[in-house]
Design a protein around this motif. Structure first.
Motif, PDB file in Angstrom:
ATOM      1  N   GLY A 248       0.843  -1.191   0.000  1.00 29.41           N
ATOM      2  CA  GLY A 248       0.000   0.000   0.000  1.00 29.41           C
ATOM      3  C   GLY A 248       0.878   1.239   0.000  1.00 29.41           C
ATOM      4  O   GLY A 248       2.090   1.164  -0.211  1.00 29.41           O
ATOM      5  N   GLN A 249       0.288   2.384   0.267  1.00 29.96           N
ATOM      6  CA  GLN A 249       1.019   3.653   0.247  1.00 29.96           C
ATOM      7  C   GLN A 249       1.470   4.014   1.659  1.00 29.96           C
ATOM      8  O   GLN A 249       0.697   3.946   2.615  1.00 29.96           O
ATOM      9  CB  GLN A 249       0.144   4.772  -0.320  1.00 29.96           C
ATOM     10  N   PHE A 250       2.717   4.422   1.779  1.00 31.83           N
ATOM     11  CA  PHE A 250       3.331   4.836   3.034  1.00 31.83           C
ATOM     12  C   PHE A 250       3.061   6.316   3.264  1.00 31.83           C
ATOM     13  O   PHE A 250       3.319   7.144   2.397  1.00 31.83           O
ATOM     14  CB  PHE A 250       4.842   4.561   2.941  1.00 31.83           C
ATOM     15  N   VAL A 251       2.501   6.652   4.458  1.00 30.57           N
ATOM     16  CA  VAL A 251       2.189   8.036   4.793  1.00 30.57           C
ATOM     17  C   VAL A 251       2.771   8.363   6.167  1.00 30.57           C
ATOM     18  O   VAL A 251       2.471   7.668   7.149  1.00 30.57           O
ATOM     19  CB  VAL A 251       0.657   8.274   4.818  1.00 30.57           C
ATOM     20  N   ILE A 252       3.594   9.403   6.240  1.00 28.66           N
ATOM     21  CA  ILE A 252       4.108   9.866   7.522  1.00 28.66           C
ATOM     22  C   ILE A 252       3.016  10.723   8.161  1.00 28.66           C
ATOM     23  O   ILE A 252       2.597  11.723   7.588  1.00 28.66           O
ATOM     24  CB  ILE A 252       5.413  10.667   7.347  1.00 28.66           C
ATOM     25  N   ILE A 253       2.532  10.294   9.314  1.00 25.20           N
ATOM     26  CA  ILE A 253       1.450  10.992  10.015  1.00 25.20           C
ATOM     27  C   ILE A 253       2.002  12.205  10.761  1.00 25.20           C
ATOM     28  O   ILE A 253       1.435  13.290  10.728  1.00 25.20           O
ATOM     29  CB  ILE A 253       0.752  10.056  11.023  1.00 25.20           C
ATOM     30  N   SER A 254       3.092  12.000  11.466  1.00 28.29           N
ATOM     31  CA  SER A 254       3.726  13.071  12.231  1.00 28.29           C
ATOM     32  C   SER A 254       5.156  12.662  12.556  1.00 28.29           C
ATOM     33  O   SER A 254       5.541  11.498  12.379  1.00 28.29           O
ATOM     34  CB  SER A 254       2.951  13.356  13.523  1.00 28.29           C
ATOM     35  N   HIS A 255       5.924  13.632  13.044  1.00 26.97           N
ATOM     36  CA  HIS A 255       7.289  13.335  13.467  1.00 26.97           C
ATOM     37  C   HIS A 255       7.702  14.352  14.518  1.00 26.97           C
ATOM     38  O   HIS A 255       7.133  15.448  14.605  1.00 26.97           O
ATOM     39  CB  HIS A 255       8.249  13.331  12.267  1.00 26.97           C
ATOM     40  N   SER A 256       8.670  13.959  15.333  1.00 31.80           N
ATOM     41  CA  SER A 256       9.144  14.842  16.402  1.00 31.80           C
ATOM     42  C   SER A 256      10.636  14.635  16.613  1.00 31.80           C
ATOM     43  O   SER A 256      11.201  13.621  16.223  1.00 31.80           O
ATOM     44  CB  SER A 256       8.367  14.580  17.691  1.00 31.80           C
ATOM     45  N   TRP A 257      11.242  15.623  17.256  1.00 33.68           N
ATOM     46  CA  TRP A 257      12.689  15.634  17.458  1.00 33.68           C
ATOM     47  C   TRP A 257      13.002  15.810  18.938  1.00 33.68           C
ATOM     48  O   TRP A 257      12.474  16.713  19.584  1.00 33.68           O
ATOM     49  CB  TRP A 257      13.298  16.775  16.645  1.00 33.68           C
ATOM     50  N   ASP A 258      13.850  14.942  19.449  1.00 32.06           N
ATOM     51  CA  ASP A 258      14.348  15.051  20.816  1.00 32.06           C
ATOM     52  C   ASP A 258      15.762  15.622  20.717  1.00 32.06           C
ATOM     53  O   ASP A 258      16.709  14.900  20.397  1.00 32.06           O
ATOM     54  CB  ASP A 258      14.349  13.663  21.467  1.00 32.06           C
ATOM     55  N   GLU A 259      15.881  16.933  20.953  1.00 31.86           N
ATOM     56  CA  GLU A 259      17.165  17.632  20.787  1.00 31.86           C
ATOM     57  C   GLU A 259      18.224  17.120  21.757  1.00 31.86           C
ATOM     58  O   GLU A 259      19.391  16.978  21.394  1.00 31.86           O
ATOM     59  CB  GLU A 259      16.964  19.148  20.978  1.00 31.86           C
ATOM     60  N   GLN A 260      17.818  16.817  22.967  1.00 31.66           N
ATOM     61  CA  GLN A 260      18.786  16.377  23.973  1.00 31.66           C
ATOM     62  C   GLN A 260      19.451  15.057  23.590  1.00 31.66           C
ATOM     63  O   GLN A 260      20.654  14.887  23.732  1.00 31.66           O
ATOM     64  CB  GLN A 260      18.108  16.240  25.335  1.00 31.66           C
ATOM     65  N   ASN A 261      18.661  14.118  23.086  1.00 34.01           N
ATOM     66  CA  ASN A 261      19.179  12.786  22.747  1.00 34.01           C
ATOM     67  C   ASN A 261      19.430  12.579  21.260  1.00 34.01           C
ATOM     68  O   ASN A 261      19.877  11.512  20.855  1.00 34.01           O
ATOM     69  CB  ASN A 261      18.214  11.717  23.268  1.00 34.01           C
ATOM     70  N   HIS A 262      19.084  13.573  20.454  1.00 37.85           N
ATOM     71  CA  HIS A 262      19.222  13.497  18.998  1.00 37.85           C
ATOM     72  C   HIS A 262      18.495  12.273  18.433  1.00 37.85           C
ATOM     73  O   HIS A 262      19.048  11.496  17.658  1.00 37.85           O
ATOM     74  CB  HIS A 262      20.693  13.513  18.577  1.00 37.85           C
ATOM     75  N   ILE A 263      17.229  12.151  18.829  1.00 38.44           N
ATOM     76  CA  ILE A 263      16.394  11.054  18.339  1.00 38.44           C
ATOM     77  C   ILE A 263      15.214  11.635  17.583  1.00 38.44           C
ATOM     78  O   ILE A 263      14.498  12.497  18.093  1.00 38.44           O
ATOM     79  CB  ILE A 263      15.923  10.145  19.495  1.00 38.44           C
ATOM     80  N   TRP A 264      15.047  11.172  16.358  1.00 37.85           N
ATOM     81  CA  TRP A 264      13.917  11.577  15.529  1.00 37.85           C
ATOM     82  C   TRP A 264      12.901  10.449  15.537  1.00 37.85           C
ATOM     83  O   TRP A 264      13.235   9.299  15.249  1.00 37.85           O
ATOM     84  CB  TRP A 264      14.380  11.872  14.105  1.00 37.85           C
ATOM     85  N   ARG A 265      11.659  10.742  15.881  1.00 42.95           N
ATOM     86  CA  ARG A 265      10.570   9.760  15.885  1.00 42.95           C
ATOM     87  C   ARG A 265       9.629  10.053  14.734  1.00 42.95           C
ATOM     88  O   ARG A 265       9.166  11.175  14.563  1.00 42.95           O
ATOM     89  CB  ARG A 265       9.805   9.807  17.199  1.00 42.95           C
ATOM     90  N   MET A 266       9.336   9.023  13.982  1.00 42.94           N
ATOM     91  CA  MET A 266       8.391   9.116  12.873  1.00 42.94           C
ATOM     92  C   MET A 266       7.200   8.211  13.172  1.00 42.94           C
ATOM     93  O   MET A 266       7.369   7.062  13.563  1.00 42.94           O
ATOM     94  CB  MET A 266       9.071   8.630  11.589  1.00 42.94           C
ATOM     95  N   ARG A 267       5.993   8.754  12.989  1.00 45.98           N
ATOM     96  CA  ARG A 267       4.766   7.970  13.108  1.00 45.98           C
ATOM     97  C   ARG A 267       4.177   7.856  11.703  1.00 45.98           C
ATOM     98  O   ARG A 267       4.100   8.866  10.982  1.00 45.98           O
ATOM     99  CB  ARG A 267       3.797   8.651  14.063  1.00 45.98           C
ATOM    100  N   PHE A 268       3.755   6.666  11.341  1.00 49.23           N
ATOM    101  CA  PHE A 268       3.301   6.452   9.962  1.00 49.23           C
ATOM    102  C   PHE A 268       2.199   5.411   9.887  1.00 49.23           C
ATOM    103  O   PHE A 268       1.949   4.685  10.848  1.00 49.23           O
ATOM    104  CB  PHE A 268       4.483   6.061   9.058  1.00 49.23           C
ATOM    105  N   LYS A 269       1.547   5.387   8.734  1.00 45.26           N
ATOM    106  CA  LYS A 269       0.523   4.377   8.462  1.00 45.26           C
ATOM    107  C   LYS A 269       0.639   3.957   7.012  1.00 45.26           C
ATOM    108  O   LYS A 269       1.362   4.579   6.211  1.00 45.26           O
ATOM    109  CB  LYS A 269      -0.867   4.927   8.759  1.00 45.26           C
ATOM    110  N   LEU A 270      -0.098   2.931   6.665  1.00 47.18           N
ATOM    111  CA  LEU A 270      -0.201   2.477   5.273  1.00 47.18           C
ATOM    112  C   LEU A 270      -1.645   2.626   4.844  1.00 47.18           C
ATOM    113  O   LEU A 270      -2.563   2.324   5.607  1.00 47.18           O
ATOM    114  CB  LEU A 270       0.221   1.001   5.159  1.00 47.18           C
ATOM    115  N   VAL A 271      -1.851   3.107   3.628  1.00 43.00           N
ATOM    116  CA  VAL A 271      -3.202   3.237   3.083  1.00 43.00           C
ATOM    117  C   VAL A 271      -3.284   2.496   1.763  1.00 43.00           C
ATOM    118  O   VAL A 271      -2.299   2.399   1.027  1.00 43.00           O
ATOM    119  CB  VAL A 271      -3.626   4.712   2.919  1.00 43.00           C
ATOM    120  N   ARG A 272      -4.438   1.993   1.481  1.00 41.75           N
ATOM    121  CA  ARG A 272      -4.658   1.261   0.215  1.00 41.75           C
ATOM    122  C   ARG A 272      -5.258   2.149  -0.816  1.00 41.75           C
ATOM    123  O   ARG A 272      -5.918   3.073  -0.619  1.00 41.75           O
ATOM    124  CB  ARG A 272      -5.578   0.052   0.462  1.00 41.75           C
TER     125      ARG A 272
END
Length: 152
Positions: free
Chosen positions: A128-152
């Motif tokens: 299916g199609q990959f869609v990034i729903i949201s993302h955030s950045w943790d500056e202290q730890n340099h960690i990027w979090r991506m939230r995503f879903k798949l749609v048909r």
């Protein structure tokens, strides 16, 4: 072949998409595979240790690149080997303690390969199609979090 028992059942399209996302992140940001993953049927999240926060343009390019790979209709195949045969080819530090000597390597066409015991689709056309729903950045730890879903 003797393998460790697997403790969960993934949703194959989402889990296979994770492989493609990881390889695309490596290609685009030279950051390594996700350090934390929560893969579910409806939505998922991946955390990456990165030098800097991706720009909105880079996030859009990531989504586009992942979908381009999915649309290539690549076969998903498996290969079996021993840990000693793949030492140096893969980071064996990520294997769980007491992992079996026999390992399974999952290939997404020639795009990605990694050690994995999870469930996958047979072809990327099933994702299916990959869609990034949201993302955030943790500056202290340099960690990027991506939230995503798949749609048909």
């Amino acid at each position: 072949m003797e393998f460790n028992e697997h403790n969960k059942q993934e949703f194959p399209p989402m889990h296979t998409a994770e492989h493609i996302i990881n390889r695309t992140m490596i290609n685009m940001f030279d950051c390594g595979r996700a350090i934390e993953a929560h893969i579910e049927r409806k939505k998922s999240k991946l955390d990456y240790k990165m030098a800097e926060q991706p720009t909105e343009e880079q996030v859009s390019a990531l989504q586009q690149s992942v979908n381009e790979v999915i649309n290539m209709n690549l076969p998903v195949t498996v290969e079996y080997a021993t840990q000693s045969e793949v030492a140096g080819r893969f980071n064996l530090d990520r294997l769980p303690e007491g992992a079996s000597e026999q390992v399974r390597i999952v290939h997404v066409g020639n795009y990605d390969e990694c050690l994995c015991i999870g469930a996958h689709v047979e072809n990327t056309s099933e994702i299916g199609q990959f869609v990034i729903i949201s993302h955030s950045w943790d500056e202290q730890n340099h960690i990027w979090r991506m939230r995503f879903k798949l749609v048909r």
